[in-house]
Design a protein around this motif. Sequence first.
Motif, mmCIF file in Angstrom:
data_model
loop_
_atom_site.group_PDB
_atom_site.id
_atom_site.type_symbol
_atom_site.label_atom_id
_atom_site.label_comp_id
_atom_site.label_asym_id
_atom_site.label_seq_id
_atom_site.Cartn_x
_atom_site.Cartn_y
_atom_site.Cartn_z
ATOM 1 N N ALA A 86 0.834 -1.209 0.000
ATOM 2 C CA ALA A 86 0.000 0.000 0.000
ATOM 3 C C ALA A 86 0.867 1.257 0.000
ATOM 4 C CB ALA A 86 -0.924 -0.005 1.215
ATOM 5 N N VAL A 87 1.933 1.239 0.781
ATOM 6 C CA VAL A 87 2.862 2.376 0.796
ATOM 7 C C VAL A 87 3.458 2.587 -0.595
ATOM 8 C CG1 VAL A 87 5.121 3.135 1.625
ATOM 9 C CG2 VAL A 87 3.417 2.267 3.242
ATOM 10 N N ASP A 88 3.924 1.513 -1.211
ATOM 11 C CA ASP A 88 4.517 1.620 -2.546
ATOM 12 C C ASP A 88 3.490 2.168 -3.546
ATOM 13 O OD1 ASP A 88 6.816 0.508 -1.477
ATOM 14 O OD2 ASP A 88 6.359 -1.527 -2.181
ATOM 15 N N ALA A 89 2.252 1.684 -3.434
ATOM 16 C CA ALA A 89 1.208 2.125 -4.357
ATOM 17 C C ALA A 89 0.898 3.604 -4.169
ATOM 18 C CB ALA A 89 -0.060 1.296 -4.154
ATOM 19 N N ALA A 90 0.848 4.044 -2.925
ATOM 20 C CA ALA A 90 0.555 5.461 -2.657
ATOM 21 C C ALA A 90 1.656 6.358 -3.222
ATOM 22 C CB ALA A 90 0.406 5.682 -1.152
ATOM 23 N N VAL A 91 2.892 5.949 -3.043
ATOM 24 C CA VAL A 91 4.008 6.733 -3.593
ATOM 25 C C VAL A 91 3.893 6.783 -5.108
ATOM 26 C CG1 VAL A 91 6.505 6.826 -3.877
ATOM 27 C CG2 VAL A 91 5.521 6.206 -1.654
ATOM 28 N N ALA A 92 3.590 5.627 -5.727
ATOM 29 C CA ALA A 92 3.470 5.578 -7.189
ATOM 30 C C ALA A 92 2.329 6.463 -7.687
ATOM 31 C CB ALA A 92 3.251 4.134 -7.634
ATOM 32 N N CYS A 93 1.290 6.632 -6.877
ATOM 33 C CA CYS A 93 0.150 7.478 -7.262
ATOM 34 C C CYS A 93 0.485 8.963 -7.184
ATOM 35 C CB CYS A 93 -1.052 7.189 -6.360
ATOM 36 S SG CYS A 93 -1.824 5.582 -6.639
ATOM 37 N N GLY A 94 1.570 9.298 -6.496
ATOM 38 C CA GLY A 94 1.958 10.698 -6.395
ATOM 39 C C GLY A 94 1.264 11.458 -5.290
ATOM 40 N N VAL A 95 0.839 10.761 -4.234
ATOM 41 C CA VAL A 95 0.179 11.462 -3.127
ATOM 42 C C VAL A 95 1.146 12.447 -2.486
ATOM 43 C CG1 VAL A 95 -1.347 9.497 -2.681
ATOM 44 C CG2 VAL A 95 0.780 9.740 -1.383
ATOM 45 N N ASP A 96 0.598 13.455 -1.830
ATOM 46 C CA ASP A 96 1.429 14.505 -1.253
ATOM 47 C C ASP A 96 2.023 14.107 0.092
ATOM 48 O OD1 ASP A 96 0.917 16.986 -3.131
ATOM 49 O OD2 ASP A 96 -0.982 15.932 -2.881
ATOM 50 N N ALA A 97 1.351 13.200 0.791
ATOM 51 C CA ALA A 97 1.879 12.711 2.066
ATOM 52 C C ALA A 97 1.208 11.377 2.382
ATOM 53 C CB ALA A 97 1.620 13.700 3.195
ATOM 54 N N ILE A 98 1.893 10.571 3.175
ATOM 55 C CA ILE A 98 1.322 9.317 3.661
ATOM 56 C C ILE A 98 1.203 9.411 5.178
ATOM 57 C CG2 ILE A 98 1.660 6.821 3.889
ATOM 58 C CD1 ILE A 98 3.087 6.851 1.217
ATOM 59 N N ILE A 99 0.013 9.072 5.671
ATOM 60 C CA ILE A 99 -0.277 9.152 7.100
ATOM 61 C C ILE A 99 -0.079 7.757 7.701
ATOM 62 C CG2 ILE A 99 -1.985 9.840 8.815
ATOM 63 C CD1 ILE A 99 -3.481 11.286 6.500
ATOM 64 N N ILE A 100 0.856 7.636 8.619
ATOM 65 C CA ILE A 100 1.141 6.319 9.192
ATOM 66 C C ILE A 100 1.042 6.381 10.721
ATOM 67 C CG2 ILE A 100 2.549 5.459 7.279
ATOM 68 C CD1 ILE A 100 4.202 6.733 10.431
ATOM 69 N N ALA A 101 0.901 5.183 11.315
ATOM 70 C CA ALA A 101 0.861 5.088 12.775
ATOM 71 C C ALA A 101 1.822 4.025 13.282
ATOM 72 C CB ALA A 101 -0.558 4.757 13.248
ATOM 73 N N ASP A 102 2.077 3.031 12.457
ATOM 74 C CA ASP A 102 2.903 1.905 12.879
ATOM 75 C C ASP A 102 4.389 2.232 12.704
ATOM 76 O OD1 ASP A 102 3.116 -1.123 13.486
ATOM 77 O OD2 ASP A 102 4.305 -0.864 11.653
ATOM 78 N N ILE A 103 5.185 1.919 13.701
ATOM 79 C CA ILE A 103 6.595 2.280 13.669
ATOM 80 C C ILE A 103 7.353 1.481 12.596
ATOM 81 C CG2 ILE A 103 7.385 0.619 15.405
ATOM 82 C CD1 ILE A 103 9.069 2.923 16.591
ATOM 83 N N GLY A 104 6.919 0.264 12.348
ATOM 84 C CA GLY A 104 7.554 -0.528 11.304
ATOM 85 C C GLY A 104 7.292 0.046 9.925
ATOM 86 N N MET A 105 6.075 0.493 9.692
ATOM 87 C CA MET A 105 5.769 1.117 8.398
ATOM 88 C C MET A 105 6.480 2.456 8.255
ATOM 89 S SD MET A 105 4.163 -0.957 6.591
ATOM 90 C CE MET A 105 5.112 -2.245 7.450
ATOM 91 N N ALA A 106 6.671 3.150 9.363
ATOM 92 C CA ALA A 106 7.419 4.411 9.301
ATOM 93 C C ALA A 106 8.858 4.136 8.856
ATOM 94 C CB ALA A 106 7.407 5.091 10.662
ATOM 95 N N ARG A 107 9.451 3.107 9.401
ATOM 96 C CA ARG A 107 10.817 2.767 9.009
ATOM 97 C C ARG A 107 10.873 2.356 7.540
ATOM 98 N NH1 ARG A 107 14.415 -1.390 8.454
ATOM 99 N NH2 ARG A 107 16.555 -0.971 9.169
ATOM 100 N N TYR A 108 9.921 1.519 7.122
ATOM 101 C CA TYR A 108 9.902 1.092 5.714
ATOM 102 C C TYR A 108 9.748 2.298 4.791
ATOM 103 C CZ TYR A 108 8.382 -1.067 1.359
ATOM 104 O OH TYR A 108 8.286 -1.433 0.031
ATOM 105 N N LEU A 109 8.813 3.171 5.118
ATOM 106 C CA LEU A 109 8.541 4.322 4.266
ATOM 107 C C LEU A 109 9.740 5.272 4.200
ATOM 108 C CD1 LEU A 109 6.700 6.111 2.580
ATOM 109 C CD2 LEU A 109 5.569 6.850 4.687
ATOM 110 N N SER A 110 10.353 5.523 5.339
ATOM 111 C CA SER A 110 11.454 6.493 5.369
ATOM 112 C C SER A 110 12.720 5.968 4.713
ATOM 113 C CB SER A 110 11.740 6.922 6.814
ATOM 114 O OG SER A 110 12.179 5.813 7.577
ATOM 115 N N THR A 111 12.900 4.661 4.693
ATOM 116 C CA THR A 111 14.093 4.093 4.059
ATOM 117 C C THR A 111 13.866 3.751 2.594
ATOM 118 O OG1 THR A 111 13.464 1.894 4.877
ATOM 119 C CG2 THR A 111 14.995 3.172 6.212
ATOM 120 N N ARG A 112 12.681 3.230 2.273
ATOM 121 C CA ARG A 112 12.390 2.842 0.893
ATOM 122 C C ARG A 112 12.050 4.050 0.015
ATOM 123 N NH1 ARG A 112 10.973 -2.147 -1.354
ATOM 124 N NH2 ARG A 112 10.879 -1.891 -3.623
ATOM 125 N N HIS A 113 11.367 5.026 0.619
ATOM 126 C CA HIS A 113 10.952 6.213 -0.141
ATOM 127 C C HIS A 113 11.309 7.477 0.655
ATOM 128 C CE1 HIS A 113 8.664 3.460 -2.715
ATOM 129 N NE2 HIS A 113 8.098 2.964 -1.618
#
Length: 334
Positions: A86-113
């Motif tokens: 879902a994170v990868d898809a949102a980035v590919a869609c060109g969203v302006d920001a991604i709203i996260i709550a989980d610390i693992g997803m925060a790490r994935y998002l900040s390192t991958r994108h």
Amino acid sequence: MSSIQPPELVCPAGTPAGLRTAVDAGADAVYCGFQGPTNARNFPGLNFTPEQMAKAVDYAHERDAKVLAAINSFPTAGRTHVWKEAVDAAVACGVDAIIIADIGMARYLSTRHPQQRIHLSVQAGASSAEAIRFWCDRFDVKRVVLPRILTVAEIKQIHDAIPCEIEAFVFGNIGMMAEGRCALTNYVTGCSTNLDGVCSPAGDVHYEEDRQGNLTSSLRDVTIDRFAQGEHAGYPTICKGRYSAPHREHYYAFEEPVSLNLTHLLADLVQVGVTALKIEGRQRSRAYVRSVVSAFRGAVDDYAAGRTPDVSHLLALTEGQRETQGAFRSKTWR
């Protein structure tokens, strides 16, 4: 007030049509989620496919509005790939920001994108400067959505001690203070408030009227409330039902059915450093979104121009036609 930069108006959208409605009504930004368990409003018939999200981003950007993708539920063990996709898809869609709550997803998002702007969801429950600074330092969070447990004075103290923007709820359901992690519905229905996005799923809701015209509402086999003939009956949620206990009869044990409405605190919120004003309600109708967004668009513009806005008609859109300023005004509110 005319010298103050107008805050960003962040509005809800449960569907592509809802997003277009919010943008057309004057939203500066719209928050929405993908279909499935990756956002905290996983209602049947709501949310976006990746293709719909991409088109929604185009629609919003053509009108100078932003799209914020909510990927703010908590992954379960063995299924984190669903949230990463879902994170990868949102980035590919060109969203302006991604709203996260989980610390693992925060790490994935900040390192991958690392170029993607991150907002911290209210579901993360970060209510202190120390907690918010941690998220900023570790994951470069640009904005925090504050829990609805802070007074305006406390928001100012936090603003002065953190390096990111603040987004605050101003209208809609005030919710339990656990911010989306309510376990009451899970206990009664077996559906997860986090992953299934449900608060009293419609299939488990029942109404029964007796011969005198009194109405009983229930969720599965639990009676939530009883209403006298002619009394306004709201949608039955466990936290806003009236119950009887040995020490007290027919009382609101958790919360009263009332909506948050901070129209009279807009100037205060802006002056203490709130950057964005958030309207709750991705599950609401387009008519509701149009009415509320239009009203707040006018209110924000009036405040920015030094005028006093008339938002009295918003009371008709509150739950049970009752409103509160919650904890924003005083800690005496429970």
